[in-house]
Scaffold this motif. Structure first.
Motif, PDB file in Angstrom:
ATOM      1  N   MET A   1      19.833   8.508 -21.863  1.00 27.94           N
ATOM      2  CA  MET A   1      18.392   8.390 -21.631  1.00 27.94           C
ATOM      3  C   MET A   1      18.034   6.909 -21.563  1.00 27.94           C
ATOM      4  SD  MET A   1      15.230   9.678 -24.040  1.00 27.94           S
ATOM      5  CE  MET A   1      15.785  11.391 -23.952  1.00 27.94           C
ATOM      6  N   PRO A   2      17.443   6.423 -20.458  1.00 25.14           N
ATOM      7  CA  PRO A   2      17.082   5.010 -20.374  1.00 25.14           C
ATOM      8  C   PRO A   2      15.956   4.676 -21.335  1.00 25.14           C
ATOM      9  CG  PRO A   2      16.195   6.222 -18.496  1.00 25.14           C
ATOM     10  CD  PRO A   2      17.079   7.175 -19.249  1.00 25.14           C
ATOM     11  N   LEU A   3      15.864   3.390 -21.670  1.00 18.53           N
ATOM     12  CA  LEU A   3      14.808   2.933 -22.558  1.00 18.53           C
ATOM     13  C   LEU A   3      13.455   3.074 -21.874  1.00 18.53           C
ATOM     14  CD1 LEU A   3      14.065   1.562 -25.248  1.00 18.53           C
ATOM     15  CD2 LEU A   3      14.411  -0.641 -24.094  1.00 18.53           C
ATOM     16  N   GLU A   4      12.494   3.627 -22.602  1.00 18.94           N
ATOM     17  CA  GLU A   4      11.159   3.803 -22.055  1.00 18.94           C
ATOM     18  C   GLU A   4      10.515   2.450 -21.766  1.00 18.94           C
ATOM     19  OE1 GLU A   4       7.017   6.203 -23.216  1.00 18.94           O
ATOM     20  OE2 GLU A   4       8.813   6.361 -24.464  1.00 18.94           O
ATOM     21  N   ALA A   5       9.743   2.377 -20.679  1.00 17.13           N
ATOM     22  CA  ALA A   5       9.030   1.147 -20.363  1.00 17.13           C
ATOM     23  C   ALA A   5       8.059   0.804 -21.483  1.00 17.13           C
ATOM     24  CB  ALA A   5       8.283   1.305 -19.042  1.00 17.13           C
ATOM     25  N   PHE A   6       7.837  -0.502 -21.684  1.00 18.66           N
ATOM     26  CA  PHE A   6       6.929  -0.945 -22.731  1.00 18.66           C
ATOM     27  C   PHE A   6       5.497  -0.777 -22.240  1.00 18.66           C
ATOM     28  CE2 PHE A   6       4.739  -3.842 -25.588  1.00 18.66           C
ATOM     29  CZ  PHE A   6       5.421  -3.660 -26.778  1.00 18.66           C
ATOM     30  N   HIS A   7       4.757   0.117 -22.895  1.00 20.34           N
ATOM     31  CA  HIS A   7       3.410   0.458 -22.452  1.00 20.34           C
ATOM     32  C   HIS A   7       2.413  -0.624 -22.853  1.00 20.34           C
ATOM     33  CE1 HIS A   7       4.094   5.056 -21.886  1.00 20.34           C
ATOM     34  NE2 HIS A   7       5.105   4.345 -21.460  1.00 20.34           N
ATOM     35  N   HIS A   8       1.286  -0.630 -22.170  1.00 23.54           N
ATOM     36  CA  HIS A   8       0.226  -1.586 -22.492  1.00 23.54           C
ATOM     37  C   HIS A   8      -0.482  -1.169 -23.776  1.00 23.54           C
ATOM     38  CE1 HIS A   8      -3.161  -4.315 -22.051  1.00 23.54           C
ATOM     39  NE2 HIS A   8      -3.961  -3.297 -22.283  1.00 23.54           N
ATOM     40  N   SER A   9      -0.791  -2.144 -24.609  1.00 26.98           N
ATOM     41  CA  SER A   9      -1.672  -1.907 -25.755  1.00 26.98           C
ATOM     42  C   SER A   9      -2.546  -3.143 -25.925  1.00 26.98           C
ATOM     43  CB  SER A   9      -0.875  -1.653 -27.037  1.00 26.98           C
ATOM     44  OG  SER A   9      -0.242  -2.834 -27.487  1.00 26.98           O
ATOM     45  N   PRO A 229      10.792  -2.043 -32.139  1.00 27.64           N
ATOM     46  CA  PRO A 229       9.804  -1.897 -31.065  1.00 27.64           C
ATOM     47  C   PRO A 229       9.463  -0.423 -30.869  1.00 27.64           C
ATOM     48  CG  PRO A 229      11.845  -2.954 -30.281  1.00 27.64           C
ATOM     49  CD  PRO A 229      12.110  -2.413 -31.628  1.00 27.64           C
ATOM     50  N   LYS A 230       8.229  -0.165 -30.480  1.00 29.04           N
ATOM     51  CA  LYS A 230       7.802   1.188 -30.114  1.00 29.04           C
ATOM     52  C   LYS A 230       7.224   1.110 -28.707  1.00 29.04           C
ATOM     53  CE  LYS A 230       7.529   4.495 -32.461  1.00 29.04           C
ATOM     54  NZ  LYS A 230       8.435   5.657 -32.590  1.00 29.04           N
ATOM     55  N   PRO A 231       8.075   1.149 -27.698  1.00 33.25           N
ATOM     56  CA  PRO A 231       7.599   0.919 -26.326  1.00 33.25           C
ATOM     57  C   PRO A 231       6.567   1.938 -25.865  1.00 33.25           C
ATOM     58  CG  PRO A 231       9.909   1.638 -26.352  1.00 33.25           C
ATOM     59  CD  PRO A 231       9.541   1.320 -27.756  1.00 33.25           C
TER      60      PRO A 231
END
Length: 374
Positions: A1-9, A229-231
């Motif tokens: 499973m690829p790493l999830e993109a880092f979402h905007h916050s 990190p919590k992407p």
């Protein structure tokens, strides 16, 4: 499973999770009432969420996205009040604290949830010994690279977080001589400890791909790092805090994190490096063992000084940033206790010294969580 993109916050926003103890009101041992509590809590509209944890005598509450420590407290208060009302219906009690003082790990039962069963199958008795209680603080970051810089800058202050939140001096009926014995249980897991010192998201993706390629991990949830990190949220998550005995202290700790983060973003006070981690494990041990009486070794200079002195100096450095974030009351609450050498571990030991009965110490901790005088 690829790493999830880092979402905007939104930078510097907060989210707080608290793992809490469910106690019977006979001898104040842990009680397996998570399912009943979840059923009752589901009937009350609240901010955030209430979910099960690894064993059936635990429950986790969390806030929604907050902009200040006062907003964290404003969300935790109605959740706490609803917990207390529903606990009264079940004739049980709720308490903070990083460990229950005298529960027996072999009596705990894994909560019936697929991931918890999977972890139990993998880790055996460690899963039952994971009946420990922590506070997690999420802090919003501008972007993925900024998140990694934030993570590694925060790592210098892990001893602060441990000593300020320490509330787990007792395990299996014994005084461990640690202020935070809880973290000794976390360290038993193979993917615990510190994150790799990479400072760009591209490098982190490469690391993650290598780890998933070994088959050792499947997702970020498999890392039990002190900070990770919590992407999916666009945050970093600090995981070393013991659950405090009061929601006021939990909110204050989030305000301290936010103030540090604001200082980092505004001034970029130092660039993290691998050498920062030469003294990381030693500093973490000192804080777990001695709390506010620990020695802190500055990773930049090698200077040894009392951890309490380093905390107070840091609070002076970040005071203006705390004021801008509305976190000055958080620093005042924590600073007052640092100057007195007081944390929740000290409070628990004082109660036990006075009462000579751990069950009564747990009862008083439950009363303190309710916000009632003892």
């Amino acid at each position: 499973m690829p790493l999830e993109a880092f979402h905007h916050s939104e930078p510097l926003t907060l989210g707080v999770e608290l793992e809490l103890q469910l106690l019977n009101t006979h001898d104040y041992d842990l009680a397996p009432y998570a399912e009943d509590m979840l059923r009752l809590m589901a009937k009350t509209p609240l901010p955030g969420s209430v979910v099960p944890e690894m064993t059936s005598s635990m429950i986790e509450i969390s806030t929604a996205i907050c902009h200040s420590a006062s907003e964290v407290l404003g969300q935790l208060t109605p959740i706490r009040d609803a917990l207390v009302r529903n606990a009264d219906k079940l004739n049980i009690a709720i308490a903070g604290g990083g460990t229950h003082p005298f529960q027996k790990w072999h009596e705990q039962r894994i909560y019936d949830k697929p991931r918890f069963r999977e972890l139990s199958d993998l880790y055996g008795y460690l899963a039952q010994q994971f009946t420990i209680f922590g506070q997690h603080v999420h802090i919003g970051c501008p972007d993925a690279d900024a998140a990694l810089l934030m993570l590694h800058r925060m790592s210098r202050y892990i001893p602060h977080f441990i000593a300020l939140s320490a509330s787990s001096p007792y395990v299996q009926g014994q005084d461990t001589a640690f202020d935070s014995a809880r973290l000794n249980s976390v360290f038993a897991f193979p993917l615990s400890g510190r994150a790799p010192c990479v400072l760009t998201w591209g490098e982190f993706e490469n690391y993650f791909d290598k780890m998933t390629g070994t088959g050792v991990v499947k997702s970020m949830k498999d890392f039990y790092w002190d900070i990770r990190p919590k992407p999916e949220f666009g945050t970093i998550e600090i995981r070393v805090f013991d659950t405090p005995l009061t929601i006021e202290r939990a909110a204050a700790l989030s305000g301290y994190v936010q103030s540090l983060a604001a200082w980092f973003l505004d001034t970029q006070p130092f660039t993290p490096s691998e050498d920062d981690y030469l003294v990381y494990t030693y500093n973490r041990f000192q804080a777990c063992r001695f709390g506010l009486e620990a020695v802190y070794v500055d990773p930049g200079t090698g200077r040894h000084q009392p951890l309490r002195e380093h905390i107070l100096h840091t609070m002076d450095q970040i005071a203006s940033h705390a004021a801008r974030q509305g976190a000055a009351p958080s620093l005042h609450l924590l600073r007052t206790d640092v100057e007195k050498g007081q944390n929740d571990a000290r409070w628990l030991r004082d109660r036990q010294r006075e009462e000579q009965l751990l069950a009564e110490t747990s009862r008083q901790a439950a009363m303190r969580f309710r916000g009632q005088p003892i």
